[in-house]
Design an enzyme around this catalytic site. Structure first.
Site, PDB file in Angstrom:
ATOM      1  N   TYR A 109       0.865  -1.182   0.000  1.00  0.00           N
ATOM      2  CA  TYR A 109       0.000   0.000   0.000  1.00  0.00           C
ATOM      3  C   TYR A 109       0.900   1.231   0.000  1.00  0.00           C
ATOM      4  CZ  TYR A 109      -3.239   3.562   1.761  1.00  0.00           C
ATOM      5  OH  TYR A 109      -3.989   4.704   1.912  1.00  0.00           O
ATOM      6  N   GLU A 197      -3.547   7.492  -3.916  1.00  0.00           N
ATOM      7  CA  GLU A 197      -3.396   6.194  -3.235  1.00  0.00           C
ATOM      8  C   GLU A 197      -3.254   5.057  -4.237  1.00  0.00           C
ATOM      9  OE1 GLU A 197      -6.147   4.534   0.214  1.00  0.00           O
ATOM     10  OE2 GLU A 197      -6.829   3.844  -1.741  1.00  0.00           O
TER      11      GLU A 197
END
Ligand code: GDP
Ligand code: MN
Length: 386
Positions: A109, A197
């Site tokens: 991530y 993101e």
């Protein structure tokens, strides 16, 4: 402003962040041909909606042949995708992205965000990719590393090393990740993001890193200088009421309750929503007409509330400071005349020219309840919509 995954990936590609090849498809035939063109054994069909959590909701599917790709697209296009980030009725899928399948070895991530608290650009990295990052933060915060970059100094090598070392990243992966972080940082400055993101950022069986998903959030206040980005805007994805409101220059956010609220001042608008909830009601919106709204602005605000089929009652809560109560009253009367008042309305007026305002409403002959104060008004409208 948000954009679609396929648009985010175009920007990634242009700016040196590796992504798998892929094509957009708006119908099953295009999806089939997209996979033929990719020529891969596996393709991933991904619903393009402005919401996360598509994977778990059936919005990400693997196809092993162009025929299967076609079938998946057939089922996906037109469906209402319900994820934990959408309203209960879900979001209509208008297009899918057909992407070359990746052999995923690891899922990470990576996110960049505007860190207001530290007045910098935050970079968050975790080895627990592909999952809900909020859940990771709550259960295993040690698996998330964060650094803050001072924008006047810029991104330095040590920032990236710190992220990689605190997650014990192998040297080969650190080498892969370094240019990705550098390019993302450049993008963050260039495009005025508030959030960017990648979840998941994957390592494939060749040890290469790719952005398999991309969520981008742009700072609306900077859109005036991001003309290219603005072209990515997809009105189909936005709340129709909010699109109209932004045309009128109103500060409006659509909600799923049934009490339409018209208020002046953001603080009072928040307090109004709270008090409606306190008495057991559900607001249909947040709406701040602003301090110096004209009669026309007020009429436009009513237009949105009147047109919303979800609105079963109206609560007008005005504290006239700069805003004059007679202007509001005239706005109410004009809108009601033009559009017809089909639901009960409670009005609470206080402040500048309150007597004139009340007089205008009384003379208009409109069927409305004049509240003595905020609590009285909230109680009344909750009662009336029930
Ligand atoms: P989201 O659920 O809306 O965040 O959509 P993502 O694009 O993140 O996809 C969800 C999940 O699908 C990912 O975390 C991956 O595990 C999986 N996925 C996506 N693309 C591929 C792929 O090319 N190959 C494989 N095997 N899985 C994929
Ligand atoms: Mn994702």
């Amino acid at each position: 402003m948000n954009i679609h995954e396929y648009q985010a990936k175009l920007l990634f590609k242009q700016n040196g962040v590796p992504v798998p090849d892929g094509y957009l498809a708006t119908n099953p035939t295009e999806a089939e041909f997209a996979m033929r063109r990719l020529g891969t054994e596996v393709a991933v069909v991904k619903a393009q909606v402005h919401a996360g959590g598509r994977g778990k909701a059936g919005g990400v599917k693997l196809a092993k042949s162009p025929e299967e790709c076609r079938k998946i697209a057939e089922a996906m296009i037109g469906m209402d995708l319900i994820t934990h980030q959408t309203y209960p009725e879900g979001k209509k899928v208008h297009k899918v992205y057909v992407e070359a399948g990746s052999k995923i070895v690891k899922e990470y991530y990576l996110a960049l965000f505007l860190d207001r608290e530290n007045a910098g650009i935050g970079i968050m990295f975790s080895t627990e990719g592909g999952m809900d990052i909020e859940e990771v933060a709550a259960k295993t915060p040690e698996k998330i590393a964060t650094v803050v970059v001072d924008p006047t100094v810029g991104l330095q090598g040590h920032h990236i090393r710190q992220l990689c070392w605190s997650m014990n990243l192998p040297a080969a992966e650190q080498k892969e990740m370094t240019p990705i972080v550098r390019n993302l940082y450049k993008m963050f400055i260039k495009y005025d993001y508030s959030m960017l993101e990648i979840n998941p950022l994957i390592v494939n069986d060749q040890g290469k890193m790719f952005a398999l998903d991309g969520k981008m959030n742009f700072d609306d206040n900077a859109l005036y200088r991001q003309k290219d980005v603005e072209l990515f805007r997809d009105y189909l994805e936005e709340d129709e009421r909010e699109v109209t409101a932004s045309k009128y220059g109103l500060s409006y956010i659509g909600l799923d309750g049934n009490i339409g609220c018209l208020v002046n001042g953001a603080g009072l608008a928040m307090a109004t929503m709270d008090i409606v909830k306190h008495y057991g009601g559900k607001p249909a919106n947040f709406l701040d007409v602003g301090g110096g709204a004209s009669q026309e602005t007020v009429t436009n605000a009513f237009r949105i509330l009147f047109a919303d089929p979800g609105v079963k009652g109206l609560f007008v809560n005005i504290f006239g400071g700069i805003m004059r109560c007679d202007v509001i009253a005239n706005g109410i009367v004009a809108a009601a005349k033009e559009l017809g008042l089909r639901v009960p309305m409670v009005v609470r007026l206080e402040g500048t020219n309150v007597e004139q305002g009340k007089e205008i409403l009384k003379k208009s002959g409109l069927n409305l309840y004049a509240a003595s104060d905020m609590a009285d008004g909230a109680k009344k409208i909750v009662e009336l919509v029930k």
